[in-house]
Enzyme design. Structure first.
Site, PDB file in Angstrom:
ATOM      1  CE1 TYR A   1      -6.477  -2.180   8.424  1.00  0.00           C
ATOM      2  CE2 TYR A   1      -5.466  -4.555   7.777  1.00  0.00           C
ATOM      3  CZ  TYR A   1      -6.174  -3.321   7.453  1.00  0.00           C
ATOM      4  OH  TYR A   1      -5.181  -2.952   6.733  1.00  0.00           O
TER       5      TYR A   1
ATOM      6  CD  GLN B   1      -2.496  -2.385   1.508  1.00  0.00           C
ATOM      7  OE1 GLN B   1      -2.184  -2.975   2.511  1.00  0.00           O
ATOM      8  NE2 GLN B   1      -2.587  -2.910   0.375  1.00  0.00           N
TER       9      GLN B   1
ATOM     10  CE  LYS C   1     -16.183  23.415 -30.885  1.00  0.00           C
ATOM     11  NZ  LYS C   1     -16.409  21.572 -30.832  1.00  0.00           N
TER      12      LYS C   1
ATOM     13  CD  GLU D   1     -16.991  19.550 -21.996  1.00  0.00           C
ATOM     14  OE1 GLU D   1     -17.460  18.977 -22.495  1.00  0.00           O
ATOM     15  OE2 GLU D   1     -15.927  19.766 -22.270  1.00  0.00           O
TER      16      GLU D   1
ATOM     17  CB  SER E   1     -11.130  22.623 -32.208  1.00  0.00           C
ATOM     18  OG  SER E   1     -11.004  21.717 -33.359  1.00  0.00           O
TER      19      SER E   1
ATOM     20  CG  ASN F   1      -4.068  -4.087  13.291  1.00  0.00           C
ATOM     21  OD1 ASN F   1      -4.032  -3.893  12.003  1.00  0.00           O
ATOM     22  ND2 ASN F   1      -4.839  -5.079  13.344  1.00  0.00           N
TER      23      ASN F   1
ATOM     24  CB  SER G   1      -0.871  -0.070   1.423  1.00  0.00           C
ATOM     25  OG  SER G   1      -0.508   0.445   2.412  1.00  0.00           O
TER      26      SER G   1
ATOM     27  CG  ASN H   1     -14.431  23.101 -27.020  1.00  0.00           C
ATOM     28  OD1 ASN H   1     -15.380  23.208 -27.200  1.00  0.00           O
ATOM     29  ND2 ASN H   1     -13.186  22.482 -27.797  1.00  0.00           N
TER      30      ASN H   1
ATOM     31  CB  THR I   1     -39.303  24.131 -14.068  1.00  0.00           C
ATOM     32  OG1 THR I   1     -40.352  24.430 -15.419  1.00  0.00           O
ATOM     33  CG2 THR I   1     -39.285  25.112 -12.702  1.00  0.00           C
ATOM     34  CG  HIS I   2     -39.833  19.989 -16.622  1.00  0.00           C
ATOM     35  ND1 HIS I   2     -39.815  18.982 -16.816  1.00  0.00           N
ATOM     36  CD2 HIS I   2     -40.627  20.848 -16.155  1.00  0.00           C
ATOM     37  CE1 HIS I   2     -41.024  18.884 -15.197  1.00  0.00           C
ATOM     38  NE2 HIS I   2     -41.156  19.844 -15.080  1.00  0.00           N
TER      39      HIS I   2
ATOM     40  CE  LYS J   1      -3.673   1.953   3.301  1.00  0.00           C
ATOM     41  NZ  LYS J   1      -2.726   2.052   4.202  1.00  0.00           N
TER      42      LYS J   1
END
Lengths: 364, 364, 364, 364
Positions: free
Chosen positions: D312, D317, D278, D285, D272, D105, D20, D280, D150-151, D320
């Site tokens: 344990y 492990q 563009k 995103e 691009s 532990n 680990s 973007n 809305t929608h 993490k």
């Protein structure tokens, strides 16, 4: 005879907690059919007489025709309920033998496998309609130029057909996956009994043949412990609904006032009493949420089987709801999308106009 | 008056796809109570006369007492169904006003919030019983030495009480989390209307006060678009069921023939007709699977809200099933565990013996 | 030439947030090979001269041999980094042409598809070894009677081989699924460009052939927007790791002091400084957790694509980590299980003894 | 002294599978600090002399200042690596005592708890900045009328500020949740040792006090087995990123050419090479995809702990990576959003114009 409890009393809330009767209703039919094939094989192997078989089959046929007469609410699962029904109609001598060399552990997997076979067929039929609808609309709109987008920003110019066919291609792969999954579903676990088969001579291939299976699952531990084919089937549905979710998102965006490329047929929109001008694309929004639901059903199933030891554990009862739920949701969503696609109004003028003022054309 | 569709006709399968009536039944009571408070406020603000208010309240009271007389199956959601009921009983003049300055968008969030408040209280009461049961059993078993395990391998020696109290500590943190979540649930969205509030003068604090809320959600976009408090609540339940799942796993292992430390009361085990010696720990196995189910309900909800734009979208309808489902599952699982804990037979002799032959003692 | 930003400056934390360089390292090799095939086709179609092609191929070959000389840390993604490397070695005239009729959007999907092909082959080879190991151990233990369990309670008597073969059957279905998935992976997206193909004449089938693809993905929107084949592949891995998780759970339970049926080879256990008698089955516990991790990687991918509109969106960058991570985890887990199976000590005497005192035998 | 293996040899791939070390680097600092406090307490309790303590503390201080001199790659985890470092610098007599009454532990849970405390503080500071940014931008845009949706369909008219403040309210609840979670994180497990505490007299409250904990986790099984506080923390982050995802989606839609309400600063967009017009919205995103990733990290953690027995297990492990990964992702995403919000260009004219032609105004 099946017997769930050492003594018959269970406190009500414990019974409700343990019962799978509600989830079982969707496999009731298959449980009856499976019991018919099993009984015929038992007769052929000499464990059930002709007259006993006749009584059993006739009781099962009655159950099939009048499923509501089965008193499901008194039993912990459908297997017990049907057996009790058969014993009540055909007597203990005949009905009590239906259970020879069989356990709920192989029986429930058998039922689910038969149900999924039918579900795959039904879903593929609906998919095929939807694909046909997309192709028809694509043919009508071959000449309609339309902006294509990446990052939701205007990019190159294509046609509306180009989009519709991209959906059709994706859905054809979804159908291909279902077709391939069918093979791993269509194998009979019957005869594996609780986990280690039976010392009573039975003919596993005969029941498999009677029930239309390609082959049997040879190893009885495998037959009763494995759920990988169901996971595969559900992941296929999760992917399929995510294809539908992309179509839904495109149409939701394109049907905004601002984009204005398409308009949903009135019967597939909702409105608002305060704002009657609104045409809300509710079926598409619900299509979007179904992707999340089928995904989470798959998560549920993968979580349930995670690190279960070999051999049936009651945990497995809980995969029925997400599994059958996913079938129903997927089927309904495909049908809804089919309605939407076929009734969609395409605003060709708006598409043409947007394409004509785009950067790409100005630049050429 | 509410109106879902531009024209009233929807094909049957579309209606089924869009309808939330089944999921709505759990909020029916809260929708009625919310409507009562809203109507009182409307009267106080001068929008509804005394006589109209009387008619509305009386119709709502009738609905509360005889919920089955509401013809839910004819409507797309419970809000429409109740409004139609009230109008039918109190006339359009009175009943039609119940909807002033209110929208389904704020109403549904209100209903869910009221329901979760009750759910939290009920779950905490059940939790409190279970914790008490654990502590009582711990007191009885203070002197019972027992092996402790890490990696499922024998490690140090402790007592059975030590384990029972470790569960109680975990569950107390679960209760703490529910208690803290209550605060974010207990805020009123009513008055936010569709998204932007209302131009009609209303008193949002008055309805909040009447319905027992701590405060109002000030921003109307926030009130109708946000579901974070529901996500928080469901994640709290997912963690809680994972605490229960650990208890279940311990008991399942300890009740094997090989470990033999505990034995479930007969009424909470199942047996097998072919192997009547078996005492299968079904309630514990189902407790284990519930962890996966509540987790997946949370996944469903997080998936549904993922990247939704501001403002109500119909996708949000689909959080009701995983949300209310999680409440019910959690409550039932706690109660089941309470039965199991209180009726558990502890094999002290076996515990003592295993501890006495352990490496730790030999080594000392 | 690729250009990510209007101006070249990005604040450091923004760059780190946007960069996919770390995830890209696993596709570096494939990006180079793909660029070689693309350049050859461009030459054949008359867009690149012989001498330019020679320079490009030679620079790419150098990159392949000395990948560390590519200054990845200065670029936002691997495509830019390799192009810059080629331009620096072969000059702008030659290297600048490598980008003709190609976009990052088709290139990244190409690279991932080539990588998954290799991953499937490697995973299947490892699976095949593991299955062979299971069969060999099964042959050795044909005569060893062993209790079978349902609900972790003693049930019927079988053999240890019966279990080992049940694992082998499950893993063979996992291999079957990978084999079938290969077909949907092995289709070339190259030539789809940003979303709508290119007006420059290219030969998509030629690059597909050079790179060993079965066919091309015909629709350019489909080629750049769809990720269903990657979802299918990852779900296959999630199911596979859940098969491994069941094996792990069986061995963990059977290697407890209480069951005592098997013992892990010392090199595959950990111990404790305070309790040196311990033999902790760490590799099996980590196998169990890997099921959860690969499942969650699938959730991540399904969540990322959920309701994305058609056309490349930057969100899709984030599927690389869970996708490639799942391949690596699955491969390593299979190999680890192979070691464990081959080195497992079987306590035949204990198995025999437990079986002999079981209920089933007493009863017969 | 820590010792992972009965003999020191592990095959390379097994070592990699079990190690680990990579995930541990983020807790290295906390492991050192925890060891300092533990050593001081051991000295105060008479187990370590003044001179030994001096040597230990000085070696640990050196490790803290030059973490790269710790040869992590030779050890299976960070605890072993640091102990080896201290022994090498301070001699076995002193360094070997650092491990008295402590186990990996309790140590690993301690380290993670200290790290999460810092993470919460850092995330809250970043959140606070972002909220401030939103409020500042809201103040600037108080008078800018804007359509609400809305929608995704045009609904009522509000202001741009109204949206910005709705985000701020949501993020304030996210901060509230983190604040409340802090309390359950800030409890010391140190002294619980492997699972059952230690027979050597130690002062658990003293180390808790030295390390700034509110209190100790009393039950040692609870302290080493429970991960609920980490699940709570991660679910808090999943909810927070879903708030950010909603902001991202709004801005992505509003920055399309078709909506045109906002424009991202050039440095936070990509372009691009083929389509230089563009802009973007890549950071937005990626914000959207981070919601899916943190959700899946939570799924991973809930899946890992699902049905683990008390004590344990090495499975733990693997929490993490998703835990620390979620902290880092959340922090970076908040900072990115802060940049985007502060540099966002608001197209007031377009907002005004869209609002003026809306149905609502026409209707009034």
């Amino acid at each position: 005879m099946y017997r769930s409890r050492p003594n018959d009393k269970l406190e009500d809330d414990a019974l409700r907690f343990l019962s799978s009767i509600d989830d079982d209703k969707s496999i009731l039919y298959y449980d009856i059919v499976g019991s018919q094939a099993h009984s015929i094989m038992l007769h052929e192997m000499g464990h059930v007489t002709s007259s006993e078989l006749k009584k059993i089959l006739s009781a099962l046929e009655e159950a099939k025709k009048n499923p509501t007469t089965i008193r499901t609410e008194e039993y912990e699962d459908i297997h017990e309920a049907i057996e009790a029904f058969v014993i009540q109609r055909s007597g203990m001598d005949a009905g009590g033998k239906m259970h020879i060399a069989r356990s709920r552990n192989d029986q429930v997997v058998l039922d689910i496998r038969m149900k999924i076979r039918d579900d795959i067929n039904e879903i593929c039929a609906a998919l095929s309609n939807l694909i046909q609808g997309l192709v028809e609309r694509a043919k009508e709109n071959k000449q309609v130029p339309m902006l294509m987008y990446t990052h939701l920003q205007q990019a190159q110019i294509g046609t509306f057909s180009h989009f519709l066919l991209s959906y059709a291609y994706g859905l054809m792969r979804d159908m291909e996956r279902l077709y391939l999954t069918y093979h791993r579903i269509n194998q009979s676990p019957l005869g594996a009994c609780a986990i280690g088969g039976s010392s009573i001579p039975i003919d596993r291939k005969r029941t498999a043949m009677l029930l239309g299976f390609d082959s049997i699952i040879k190893n009885s531990i495998d037959a009763t412990s494995s759920r990988d084919a169901f996971l595969e089937y559900t992941s296929t549905l999760a992917i399929l609904t995510s294809t539908l979710g992309r179509i839904a998102e495109d149409f939701i965006i394109w049907s905004t006032t601002e984009f204005g490329y398409v308009e949903l047929a009135e019967s597939y929109t909702s409105t608002s009493s305060a704002m009657p001008q609104k045409k809300n694309p509710d079926p598409l929004e619900l299509t979007r949420s179904k992707t999340a639901i089928v995904t989470s059903n798959l998560v549920s199933m993968l979580g349930i089987v995670k690190a279960l030891p070999s051999g049936y554990s009651r945990d497995l009862q809980d995969i029925k709801a997400p599994l059958h739920g996913s079938s129903a949701i997927t089927l309904n969503t495909i049908k809804m999308m089919d309605h939407v696609v076929r009734s969609l109004q395409v605003n060709k003028e708006r598409m043409r106009q947007a394409a004509s003022t785009s950067y790409e054309l100005q630049w050429t």
